[in-house]
Design a protein around this motif. Structure first.
Motif, PDB file in Angstrom:
ATOM      1  N   PRO A 244       0.520  -1.274   0.111  1.00  0.00           N
ATOM      2  CA  PRO A 244      -0.500   0.237   0.263  1.00  0.00           C
ATOM      3  C   PRO A 244       0.635   1.487  -0.069  1.00  0.00           C
ATOM      4  CG  PRO A 244      -0.578  -1.729   1.592  1.00  0.00           C
ATOM      5  CD  PRO A 244       0.342  -2.435   0.890  1.00  0.00           C
ATOM      6  N   ALA A 245       0.656   1.941  -1.028  1.00  0.00           N
ATOM      7  CA  ALA A 245       1.640   3.026  -1.140  1.00  0.00           C
ATOM      8  C   ALA A 245       1.496   4.794  -0.044  1.00  0.00           C
ATOM      9  CB  ALA A 245       0.905   4.605  -2.465  1.00  0.00           C
ATOM     10  N   ALA A 246       0.554   4.154   1.212  1.00  0.00           N
ATOM     11  CA  ALA A 246       0.832   5.739   2.080  1.00  0.00           C
ATOM     12  C   ALA A 246       1.160   4.854   3.028  1.00  0.00           C
ATOM     13  CB  ALA A 246      -0.973   5.739   2.751  1.00  0.00           C
ATOM     14  N   GLU A 247       1.355   3.387   3.249  1.00  0.00           N
ATOM     15  CA  GLU A 247       2.216   2.564   4.322  1.00  0.00           C
ATOM     16  C   GLU A 247       3.822   3.045   3.924  1.00  0.00           C
ATOM     17  OE1 GLU A 247       0.622  -0.945   4.480  1.00  0.00           O
ATOM     18  OE2 GLU A 247      -1.416  -0.726   5.732  1.00  0.00           O
ATOM     19  N   VAL A 248       4.044   2.780   2.677  1.00  0.00           N
ATOM     20  CA  VAL A 248       5.737   2.225   2.288  1.00  0.00           C
ATOM     21  C   VAL A 248       6.076   3.989   2.508  1.00  0.00           C
ATOM     22  CG1 VAL A 248       7.299   2.026   0.173  1.00  0.00           C
ATOM     23  CG2 VAL A 248       5.093   1.047   0.639  1.00  0.00           C
ATOM     24  N   TYR A 249       5.159   4.857   2.114  1.00  0.00           N
ATOM     25  CA  TYR A 249       5.425   6.207   1.710  1.00  0.00           C
ATOM     26  C   TYR A 249       5.710   7.258   3.261  1.00  0.00           C
ATOM     27  CZ  TYR A 249       5.812  11.425   0.774  1.00  0.00           C
ATOM     28  OH  TYR A 249       6.152  12.988   1.336  1.00  0.00           O
ATOM     29  N   ALA A 250       4.839   6.611   4.003  1.00  0.00           N
ATOM     30  CA  ALA A 250       4.908   6.488   5.713  1.00  0.00           C
ATOM     31  C   ALA A 250       5.685   6.559   6.651  1.00  0.00           C
ATOM     32  CB  ALA A 250       3.678   5.894   5.828  1.00  0.00           C
ATOM     33  N   ALA A 251       6.545   4.591   5.680  1.00  0.00           N
ATOM     34  CA  ALA A 251       7.488   4.728   6.570  1.00  0.00           C
ATOM     35  C   ALA A 251       8.977   5.132   6.490  1.00  0.00           C
ATOM     36  CB  ALA A 251       8.102   3.250   5.722  1.00  0.00           C
ATOM     37  N   ASP A 258      -1.541   7.936   9.474  1.00  0.00           N
ATOM     38  CA  ASP A 258      -2.179   8.873   9.786  1.00  0.00           C
ATOM     39  C   ASP A 258      -2.044  10.322  10.772  1.00  0.00           C
ATOM     40  OD1 ASP A 258      -1.449   8.801  12.204  1.00  0.00           O
ATOM     41  OD2 ASP A 258      -3.647   7.909  13.313  1.00  0.00           O
ATOM     42  N   ALA A 259      -0.485  10.562  10.290  1.00  0.00           N
ATOM     43  CA  ALA A 259      -0.246  12.177  10.939  1.00  0.00           C
ATOM     44  C   ALA A 259       0.350  12.164   9.308  1.00  0.00           C
ATOM     45  CB  ALA A 259       1.321  11.361  11.731  1.00  0.00           C
ATOM     46  N   ASP A 289      -8.064   4.240   1.274  1.00  0.00           N
ATOM     47  CA  ASP A 289      -7.630   3.265   1.108  1.00  0.00           C
ATOM     48  C   ASP A 289      -6.428   2.677   0.532  1.00  0.00           C
ATOM     49  OD1 ASP A 289      -6.900   4.592  -1.614  1.00  0.00           O
ATOM     50  OD2 ASP A 289      -8.137   3.081  -2.864  1.00  0.00           O
ATOM     51  N   ALA A 290      -5.673   3.982   1.572  1.00  0.00           N
ATOM     52  CA  ALA A 290      -4.060   3.686   1.671  1.00  0.00           C
ATOM     53  C   ALA A 290      -3.648   4.105   0.428  1.00  0.00           C
ATOM     54  CB  ALA A 290      -3.133   2.901   2.139  1.00  0.00           C
ATOM     55  N   SER A 291      -4.172   4.583  -0.688  1.00  0.00           N
ATOM     56  CA  SER A 291      -3.393   5.230  -1.963  1.00  0.00           C
ATOM     57  C   SER A 291      -2.998   6.072  -1.983  1.00  0.00           C
ATOM     58  CB  SER A 291      -4.268   4.588  -2.893  1.00  0.00           C
ATOM     59  OG  SER A 291      -5.238   5.822  -2.637  1.00  0.00           O
ATOM     60  N   LEU A 292      -2.467   6.719  -2.757  1.00  0.00           N
ATOM     61  CA  LEU A 292      -1.382   8.373  -2.399  1.00  0.00           C
ATOM     62  C   LEU A 292      -2.437   8.874  -4.108  1.00  0.00           C
ATOM     63  CD1 LEU A 292       2.030   8.308  -1.315  1.00  0.00           C
ATOM     64  CD2 LEU A 292       0.006   8.579  -0.485  1.00  0.00           C
ATOM     65  N   THR A 293      -3.251  10.629  -3.750  1.00  0.00           N
ATOM     66  CA  THR A 293      -3.316  11.010  -4.901  1.00  0.00           C
ATOM     67  C   THR A 293      -2.007  11.730  -5.257  1.00  0.00           C
ATOM     68  OG1 THR A 293      -5.604  10.238  -4.793  1.00  0.00           O
ATOM     69  CG2 THR A 293      -4.981  12.228  -6.089  1.00  0.00           C
ATOM     70  N   PHE A 294      -1.849  12.427  -6.155  1.00  0.00           N
ATOM     71  CA  PHE A 294      -0.492  13.093  -6.768  1.00  0.00           C
ATOM     72  C   PHE A 294      -0.931  14.073  -7.874  1.00  0.00           C
ATOM     73  CE2 PHE A 294       1.916   9.511  -5.453  1.00  0.00           C
ATOM     74  CZ  PHE A 294       2.989   9.869  -4.844  1.00  0.00           C
ATOM     75  N   TYR A 295      -0.293  15.179  -7.144  1.00  0.00           N
ATOM     76  CA  TYR A 295      -0.795  16.909  -8.155  1.00  0.00           C
ATOM     77  C   TYR A 295       0.223  16.919  -9.521  1.00  0.00           C
ATOM     78  CZ  TYR A 295      -2.077  19.583  -4.313  1.00  0.00           C
ATOM     79  OH  TYR A 295      -2.730  20.054  -2.758  1.00  0.00           O
ATOM     80  N   CYS A 296       0.781  15.395 -10.739  1.00  0.00           N
ATOM     81  CA  CYS A 296       1.275  15.566 -11.157  1.00  0.00           C
ATOM     82  C   CYS A 296       0.675  14.040 -11.988  1.00  0.00           C
ATOM     83  CB  CYS A 296       2.937  16.087 -11.617  1.00  0.00           C
ATOM     84  SG  CYS A 296       2.915  17.690 -11.958  1.00  0.00           S
ATOM     85  N   ALA A 297       1.192  13.715 -13.154  1.00  0.00           N
ATOM     86  CA  ALA A 297       1.049  12.208 -13.806  1.00  0.00           C
ATOM     87  C   ALA A 297       1.955  10.941 -13.104  1.00  0.00           C
ATOM     88  CB  ALA A 297       1.254  12.564 -15.343  1.00  0.00           C
TER      89      ALA A 297
END
Length: 396
Positions: A244-251, A258-259, A289-297
């Motif tokens: 899951p993208a959010a979990e990898v980025y948070a790590a 959640d922060a 869903d723990a995905s990440l939305t970006f400003y660019c493609a």
């Protein structure tokens, strides 16, 4: 020359062909009247403006149209304004162009979904021909394009790549409209009204020397993240490195999921490496869903590089100094498209006042964006714009 009147300030170096003004009047008719009082003169040929999305936009459109009468105008809403005095909010900033020094033509693109080369090429050719007829300067060597796009349209990459192909060697830059960080509705202005899901192309031909530039204060780290699942249309990354993208980025940034917040995204951006350069891909938000939305493609298979900030103020100061050295210390103005995440970083570091002083000294006006455009590329967390030099003495 600097003049103050009713809360508006205008800076107009002698014989520059450019005047800038701003108003923080909340009433749109009072704001428009102030701007017109400062910018109006018999040779005014075009007005470019950037305004807070907090204004009632229909009223502001009517007010600007009435105050400037028949003078053509283009503009967009912002995530913050850069006035002649520095960073601001809840205001409108405007730039007046002298028709003796500038030939400016505009076009509205109101169908971003189907903007292809068959539409872009005649649009560009028509704008150039109209500029050519005004006989201000040779169009091929003395023109650039400014693009203003709906910052929530998710169509910047397609539109910019297509437009860049049509422009050929003509340089371009621009910014994505904002809405004071609400991420709800962004607007561009053309033909007397504000539009959503649209873009404005402003072709600027001038006798002034100019330089289109872009800078950022970020440098790459060793960490690499592979996008293993993405929704390209929504600019949403579901998985990084198969998780899951959010979990990898948070790590990666050593922060609980959640922060995660815009300030964290501003401090720890990601980038894609293309043609020997890193192009920033900033995160907009974390989804349920723990995905990440970006400003660019973003798309499945790309490799993202973790980036870290270097001193932003130093990068800004060095860039402004180098541009002015190349164009001359008497450069009358710089139009800047500054990512709102950079402003957020300055605010968190309590350096907004220092940055404002640098921008004021360099005569920068512009706006905070939801993304910047540079030579057909859509990027984030940059300061991108155009700087003008002084009018050649031989040109009168």
């Amino acid at each position: 020359m600097q003049r103050w009147r009713n809360g508006a300030v205008t800076i107009a170096p002698k014989n520059s062909g450019i005047q800038t003004a701003a108003s923080n009047q909340l009433n749109p008719f009072q704001a428009a009247r102030e701007l017109a009082q400062q910018l109006g003169h018999e040779h005014l040929g075009f007005v470019l403006f950037f305004c807070s999305a907090e204004y009632p936009l229909e009223e502001l459109a009517a007010a600007l149209g009435g105050a400037f009468d028949m003078v053509p105008m283009s503009g967009c809403t912002t995530a913050g304004e850069i006035t002649p005095q520095g960073y601001d909010r809840g205001s409108v900033v405007a730039i007046g162009f002298d028709r003796r020094v500038f030939a400016i033509e505009t076009a509205l693109v109101d169908d971003l979904e189907h903007f292809d080369l068959s539409r872009a090429q005649p649009l560009v050719d028509t704008l150039l021909e109209r500029c050519r007829q005004q006989a201000v300067a040779p169009v091929n060597e003395h023109s650039f394009a400014l693009t203003l796009l709906d910052g929530l349209s998710s169509r910047e990459e397609q539109v910019l790549a297509t437009l860049d192909a049509a422009l050929g060697r003509i340089p371009s830059f621009g910014g994505s409209a904002g809405d004071d960080n609400h991420l709800a509705h962004t607007h561009v202005y053309a033909n007397g009204q504000f539009h959503t899901r649209a873009a404005v192309v402003v072709m600027i031909n001038t006798r002034l020397p100019f330089e289109v530039f872009s800078t950022h204060h970020l440098e790459p780290l060793a960490h690499k993240l592979v996008v293993t699942d993405a929704d390209r249309e929504q600019r949403r990354v579901l998985e990084l490195n198969g998780l899951p993208a959010a979990e990898v980025y948070a790590a990666l940034v050593d922060c609980p999921v959640d922060a995660l917040s815009p300030s964290i995204f501003a401090q720890h951006p990601l980038a894609v490496y293309i043609g020997g350069q890193h192009y920033i891909r900033s995160i907009q938000r974390v989804n349920e869903d723990a995905s990440l939305t970006f400003y660019c493609a973003v798309e499945t298979g790309i490799v993202l590089t973790a980036m870290r900030p270097t001193p932003l103020l130093l990068d800004l100061e060095v860039m402004l100094q180098r541009v002015q050295q190349r164009l001359g210390a008497t450069a009358p103005a710089i139009i800047g498209c500054d990512c709102f995440l950079r402003r957020m970083a300055l605010e968190s570091l309590q350096q907004l006042g220092q940055a404002s002083a640098l921008l004021r000294q360099a005569r920068v006006v512009g706006f905070n964006t939801y993304g910047e455009q540079h030579h057909g590329m859509h990027v984030n967390q940059t300061f991108t714009g155009v700087a003008f030099g002084a009018l050649p003495t031989s040109g009168g």
